[in-house]
Design an enzyme around this catalytic site. Sequence first.
Site, PDB file in Angstrom:
ATOM      1  N   ALA A 128      14.457   8.600 -12.538  1.00 42.51           N
ATOM      2  CA  ALA A 128      15.860   8.164 -12.594  1.00 42.51           C
ATOM      3  C   ALA A 128      16.617   9.153 -11.708  1.00 42.51           C
ATOM      4  CB  ALA A 128      16.363   8.189 -14.031  1.00 42.51           C
ATOM      5  N   ALA A 129      16.620   8.894 -10.417  1.00 40.83           N
ATOM      6  CA  ALA A 129      16.790  10.006  -9.472  1.00 40.83           C
ATOM      7  C   ALA A 129      18.191  10.231  -8.893  1.00 40.83           C
ATOM      8  CB  ALA A 129      15.805   9.838  -8.315  1.00 40.83           C
ATOM      9  N   ALA A 130      19.025   9.188  -8.764  1.00 39.12           N
ATOM     10  CA  ALA A 130      20.285   9.372  -8.037  1.00 39.12           C
ATOM     11  C   ALA A 130      21.258  10.247  -8.825  1.00 39.12           C
ATOM     12  CB  ALA A 130      20.927   8.010  -7.765  1.00 39.12           C
ATOM     13  N   PRO A 131      22.081  11.048  -8.171  1.00 34.79           N
ATOM     14  CA  PRO A 131      22.226  11.203  -6.717  1.00 34.79           C
ATOM     15  C   PRO A 131      21.191  12.121  -6.065  1.00 34.79           C
ATOM     16  CG  PRO A 131      23.817  12.578  -7.844  1.00 34.79           C
ATOM     17  CD  PRO A 131      23.068  11.836  -8.918  1.00 34.79           C
ATOM     18  N   SER A 133      20.028  15.421  -7.214  1.00 36.95           N
ATOM     19  CA  SER A 133      20.074  16.893  -7.286  1.00 36.95           C
ATOM     20  C   SER A 133      18.723  17.445  -7.731  1.00 36.95           C
ATOM     21  CB  SER A 133      21.192  17.362  -8.212  1.00 36.95           C
ATOM     22  OG  SER A 133      21.097  16.746  -9.463  1.00 36.95           O
ATOM     23  N   GLU A 152      15.317   4.745  -8.310  1.00 33.56           N
ATOM     24  CA  GLU A 152      16.683   4.513  -8.796  1.00 33.56           C
ATOM     25  C   GLU A 152      16.924   3.001  -8.812  1.00 33.56           C
ATOM     26  OE1 GLU A 152      19.435   6.305 -10.030  1.00 33.56           O
ATOM     27  OE2 GLU A 152      20.310   4.293 -10.084  1.00 33.56           O
ATOM     28  N   ASP A 179      13.427  -0.796 -10.890  1.00 32.18           N
ATOM     29  CA  ASP A 179      13.663  -0.543 -12.308  1.00 32.18           C
ATOM     30  C   ASP A 179      12.566   0.397 -12.822  1.00 32.18           C
ATOM     31  OD1 ASP A 179      13.878  -0.539 -15.036  1.00 32.18           O
ATOM     32  OD2 ASP A 179      13.999  -2.717 -15.245  1.00 32.18           O
ATOM     33  N   ASP A 197      15.017  12.252 -16.133  1.00 32.99           N
ATOM     34  CA  ASP A 197      16.369  12.760 -16.392  1.00 32.99           C
ATOM     35  C   ASP A 197      17.187  11.500 -16.684  1.00 32.99           C
ATOM     36  OD1 ASP A 197      18.590  14.476 -16.441  1.00 32.99           O
ATOM     37  OD2 ASP A 197      18.997  14.129 -14.314  1.00 32.99           O
ATOM     38  N   CYS A 251      21.799  14.648 -20.456  1.00 34.50           N
ATOM     39  CA  CYS A 251      22.967  15.529 -20.557  1.00 34.50           C
ATOM     40  C   CYS A 251      23.838  15.045 -21.716  1.00 34.50           C
ATOM     41  CB  CYS A 251      23.730  15.625 -19.246  1.00 34.50           C
ATOM     42  SG  CYS A 251      24.390  14.074 -18.643  1.00 34.50           S
TER      43      CYS A 251
HETATM   44  N1  SAM Z   1      18.372  13.044 -11.891  1.00 37.14           N
HETATM   45  C1  SAM Z   1      19.648  12.767 -11.254  1.00 37.14           C
HETATM   46  C2  SAM Z   1      20.163  14.036 -10.611  1.00 37.14           C
HETATM   47  O1  SAM Z   1      19.871  15.122 -11.080  1.00 37.14           O
HETATM   48  O2  SAM Z   1      20.871  13.925  -9.596  1.00 37.14           O
HETATM   49  C3  SAM Z   1      20.661  12.214 -12.243  1.00 37.14           C
HETATM   50  C4  SAM Z   1      20.142  11.001 -12.947  1.00 37.14           C
HETATM   51  S1  SAM Z   1      21.329  10.191 -13.954  1.00 37.14           S
HETATM   52  C5  SAM Z   1      21.369  11.152 -15.371  1.00 37.14           C
HETATM   53  C6  SAM Z   1      20.423   8.776 -14.432  1.00 37.14           C
HETATM   54  C7  SAM Z   1      20.178   7.797 -13.314  1.00 37.14           C
HETATM   55  O3  SAM Z   1      19.309   6.774 -13.797  1.00 37.14           O
HETATM   56  C8  SAM Z   1      21.431   7.064 -12.828  1.00 37.14           C
HETATM   57  O4  SAM Z   1      21.527   7.193 -11.443  1.00 37.14           O
HETATM   58  C9  SAM Z   1      21.172   5.605 -13.212  1.00 37.14           C
HETATM   59  O5  SAM Z   1      21.721   4.674 -12.306  1.00 37.14           O
HETATM   60  C10 SAM Z   1      19.657   5.567 -13.201  1.00 37.14           C
HETATM   61  N2  SAM Z   1      19.039   4.482 -13.985  1.00 37.14           N
HETATM   62  C11 SAM Z   1      19.537   3.803 -15.047  1.00 37.14           C
HETATM   63  N3  SAM Z   1      18.655   2.895 -15.480  1.00 37.14           N
HETATM   64  C12 SAM Z   1      17.557   3.007 -14.686  1.00 37.14           C
HETATM   65  C13 SAM Z   1      16.318   2.326 -14.618  1.00 37.14           C
HETATM   66  N4  SAM Z   1      16.015   1.338 -15.479  1.00 37.14           N
HETATM   67  N5  SAM Z   1      15.434   2.680 -13.652  1.00 37.14           N
HETATM   68  C14 SAM Z   1      15.725   3.684 -12.780  1.00 37.14           C
HETATM   69  N6  SAM Z   1      16.905   4.356 -12.782  1.00 37.14           N
HETATM   70  C15 SAM Z   1      17.805   4.024 -13.727  1.00 37.14           C
END
Ligand code: SAM
Length: 334
Positions: A128-131, A133, A152, A179, A197, A251
Amino acid sequence: MPSDPAEPLPDPEAVLPPAFLDRLRQQLSPGDLSAVLAAFRQPRAPAFRVNTLRAEPAAVEAELTAAGLTWQAVPWLPAAYRVPPAERAALLASAACAGQRIYVQNLASMVPVVVLAPEPGERVLDLAAAPGSKTLQIACRMRGEGELAAVEVVRSRFFKLQHNLEAQGATHVRTYLQDGTRVWRYRPEYFDRVLLDAPCSSEGRFHVSDPASYAYWSPRKSREMARKQVRLLYSAVQSLRPGGVLVYATCSLAPDENEAVLDKTLRTFGEALTLEPIGLELETMRPPLQTWDGRAFEHDLSPARRLLPGPDTEGFFVARLRKKRSTLTGRNKP
Ligand code: SAM
């Protein structure tokens, strides 16, 4: 942010959602509760990591000193630093920041990758990578050696992730608009290390100076996040090779999104999964809860850690799991 910066910030107990405050009172000792409430309005010391794909820490230290910044090295993480809250604007305006030689990131958010401890040459998944960091933090540790996959699902966030990684020089990362709950079907038991994350209610990032951080919170949203987290964590486990390491982080402070998700996953996979100590103790870390909502958790969750909001850290939850044997048996087969 308040319109007038000189205006005093409101009392967290007057502005944060009452249901959130009630839940917080049930989770924390009186001392921790007052420290956490204070942290919701204190300025946090900004922190950053050197992007070691672009620059050497010693060169960045010299550059920031010349720019008048009074950085301090973080003792538990090489190439990480903090500056006093008053230097936040100067840090963000620095040439090192514009040139992607540093990445500004809360210290708590650096913990999950420290706990994951990826090595050059491994196969690593950031589910779950965006943005990005944490993807960048992993990429720095892997020094371009091995496979790093970043997934993402939200299109706009995926493009932001791609843009950031390119600008940061993390060119060996493979990005997937996908997904995460489905990833295990394509790469069953493939990765040496997996970071989840997870998307969450972000309670650990609440701050009274930023009403948007808590305006959309509701118990229903937190429950919805917990369901999503269980599905993502299932996929993370199934993508991990036997013997591999998985880090689950949020978080959020909500036990439903943290301890309860972990407990349910341990129930699903039985003895194939074991919790390991996270290998780091910070002042604002606490053991996980053993009971919530009148019910005891089934498993011993004690190696995981809650990270409370404090003067340096946002709130986080971090657990490190080891997979002891294959989970692709019976109904779990892809
Ligand atoms: N790890 C990231 C960082 O440190 O920059 C922050 C991740 S944020 C907490 C969670 C992310 O998961 C969001 O960008 C969200 O859009 C994405 N997300 C939500 N559902 C998801 C899914 N089913 N598969 C992949 N990503 C997903």
